[in-house]
Enzyme design. Structure first.
Site, PDB file in Angstrom:
ATOM      1  N   ASP A 276       0.829  -1.193   0.000  1.00 18.35           N
ATOM      2  CA  ASP A 276       0.000   0.000   0.000  1.00 18.35           C
ATOM      3  C   ASP A 276       0.870   1.252   0.000  1.00 18.35           C
ATOM      4  O   ASP A 276       1.823   1.365   0.775  1.00 18.35           O
ATOM      5  CB  ASP A 276      -0.891  -0.019   1.252  1.00 18.35           C
TER       6      ASP A 276
ATOM      7  N   GLU B  78       1.688  -0.233  -5.188  1.00 23.21           N
ATOM      8  CA  GLU B  78       0.810   0.886  -5.503  1.00 23.21           C
ATOM      9  C   GLU B  78       1.693   2.128  -5.589  1.00 23.21           C
ATOM     10  O   GLU B  78       2.020   2.747  -4.580  1.00 23.21           O
ATOM     11  CB  GLU B  78      -0.262   1.056  -4.427  1.00 23.21           C
TER      12      GLU B  78
END
Length: 556
Positions: free
Chosen positions: A205, A244
């Site tokens: 993330d 990401e």
């Protein structure tokens, strides 16, 4: 290309399916999805053709950020089951040939995590340096505030200890200090723990936020990513990090590890995604074509992850303001459909007005783009959104299994879409019985994608088509070629293409019956219906199309 060769690097032509355990299937009737319910649907996922499941956070959490505020990295949220349920799910998934990766959310913790509770208890706490503190908040760059509708600073004052702590996201999510070797060691232990329970990797993330606050005295913040990748490779040689990383192409390459490819295994192509939506809004292939031409080639054994929609807002932050407003006008003209001033909180089918022909073309485009396709759960049936929900929760709705909902025996805790996208009209059960359904189309696309390793392994060339609405590209690998065309307009087109090196070859349609012979000179004319798409396998007249991509043993 031989499957025995391509399977060594399974992620390069995987089909990744992102799901939230909480919204996928309720196994005990309490209105909340859980691992028992998910395990019941493993055969559905295997039958769909996906090869890797990506689990959104399933760890214990106060639930202020839908699970991204973690209080224990070594356990399962009791609402979703137990570690035993998780292990049973993993065993069943592996039995069906599915790999599993999970969200790695270690940029921050919840402010209720025991680490932070101890760190803020006193300045002399042994865990104080696990977080980032300052006597005076540093000047804020307002452009770096991730949630401008909720936060006006990335620093929060802690009254008990009289210092400010850094939070790149919400104030209840204090940033971990990855410059601290003890924090880095703990993160590797978290990875090792879940890999021992069967995970094949992690979706990392907010990667730039994870390393951007590393102490500048360290030789290179990217060393942390390289260390994580090296640790995982030692533990499990074919494990992956899916990053990401929403930054411009020229900045993104460093996250792969420059030429070495020793950091993030795969990166999402946010630039290509945003240009694709601009192309869809305009009915003009130009923006997407330019992204494909500009996109750098990743290091050997690394890969791009392609997507049209994910679990967050559909961010359009890398478009110009004028371009962003074009997409807003086309697909989210109401303010309630927009979020953070930069994105849309809608799912793809409602954005395309429920037009099945347009929707099918869009997903054909996704699976034909060079890279590894990623689906968000429910995309295969055209799941809608719930704009009554707050923010990004609009797209995180319960999966619709049957006309009456089928999520579980009890009423789902979250509200399902209604109207044209309600479960009575959009559900798995009905689409399984309909050969013309979106579900069957997605199954076909997955099957054809897996049969065309050139799409993931080959070199991609954007072709000059006769009309700006048509995107034409070819992918070549080891002497095998696939030619792909998409009509982004609602008007039929006759397209002329020059296919160098394919004189005399047959082009076999992979999505429907039919063949076209390439004349001498390589100039061929092809028909595309409104929002039409064609996947064409090139083969010599004496070679069956299904054998055209086979790679000989001696040519490896």
């Amino acid at each position: 290309m031989r499957p025995t060769y391509t399977s060594d690097l399974w992620w390069k032509n995987a089909v990744i399916y992102c799901l939230d355990v909480e919204t996928f299937k309720d196994g005990n009737g309490d209105g909340i999805g859980d691992f028992r319910g998910l395990t019941q649907e493993i055969d559905y996922l295997a039958g769909l053709g996906v090869t890797c499941l990506w689990l959104m956070p399933f760890y214990p959490t106060p639930g202020k950020d839908d699970g991204y505020d973690v209080t224990d990295f070594y356990s399962v949220d009791p609402r979703l089951g137990t570690l035993g349920d998780f292990v049973e799910f993993m065993r069943t998934a592996h039995d069906r040939g599915l790999r599993v990766i999970a969200d790695l959310v270690v940029n921050h913790t919840s402010d209720q995590h025991p680490w932070f509770l101890e760190a803020r208890s006193r300045r002399e706490s042994p865990l104080r340096d696990w977080y980032v503190w300052s006597d005076v908040p540093e000047p804020d760059d307002k452009s770096q505030i991730v949630f401008p509708d909720k936060e006006d600073s990335v620093w929060e004052f802690d009254e008990k200890t009289g210092q400010y702590y850094l939070h790149s996201f919400y104030r209840h999510q204090p940033d971990l200090n990855v410059a601290n070797p003890a924090v880095r060691d703990e993160i590797t232990r978290v990875l090792g723990f879940w890999m021992e329970l069967g995970l094949s990797g992690f979706r990392v993330d907010a990667v730039p936020f994870l390393i951007e606050n590393v102490d500048p005295e360290l030789a290179d913040p990217h060393d942390f990513l390289a260390d994580l990748r090296a640790f995982m490779t030692r533990r499990k040689g074919d494990s992956v990090l899916l990053g990401e990383v929403n930054v411009p192409y020229e900045d993104l390459v460093t996250y792969f590890g420059d030429g070495l490819g020793d950091q993030v295994t795969m990166c999402f192509d946010f630039i290509g995604m945003q240009r694709a939506w601009l192309s869809l809004a305009r009915g003009d292939a130009g923006p997407l074509a330019s992204a494909l031409r500009e996109r750098p080639k990743p290091p050997k054994d690394c890969q791009w992850a392609t997507f049209l929609r994910n679990h967050d807002e559909l961010t359009l932050d890398k478009l110009t303001e004028e371009e962003r407003q074009e997409v807003f006008r086309a697909f989210g003209p109401e303010k309630s459909m927009q979020v953070f001033g930069r994105g849309l909180r809608r799912r793809l089918p409602p954005m395309l007005g429920g037009d099945l022909r347009w929707i099918k073309m869009a997903y054909s485009l996704l699976f034909s783009l060079p890279g590894t396709p990623v689906l968000f759960y429910g995309e295969e049936i055209g799941l809608g959104e719930n704009l009554e929900a707050e923010g990004r929760m609009a797209v995180r709705v319960p999966m619709q299994w049957a006309p009456e909902g089928g999520f579980g025996r009890g009423e789902p805790e979250r509200t399902m879409p209604d109207g044209a996208f309600g479960p009575e009209r959009v559900n798995v059960a009905d689409q399984k019985r309909d050969p013309g359904s979106l579900l069957r189309w997605i199954q076909l696309l997955i099957e054809r994608y897996r049969e065309c390793p050139e799409l993931a392994w080959g070199s991609c060339t954007v072709l000059d088509a006769d009309h700006p609405a048509v995107l034409a590209h070819r992918c070549d690998a080891d002497g095998a070629t696939v030619v792909i065309l998409h009509n982004l307009s609602d008007t039929a087109r006759e397209v002329g293409l020059t296919l160098d090196g394919l004189d005399g070859c047959l082009l076999t349609d992979l999505l429907e019956d039919g063949t076209t012979r390439v004349p001498d000179g390589g100039r061929v004319s092809l028909h595309l219906g409104p929002h039409g798409c064609r996947w064409l396998r090139a083969s010599a007249p004496d070679v069956p199309p299904e054998d055209a991509s086979a790679k000989s043993e001696h040519s490896r």
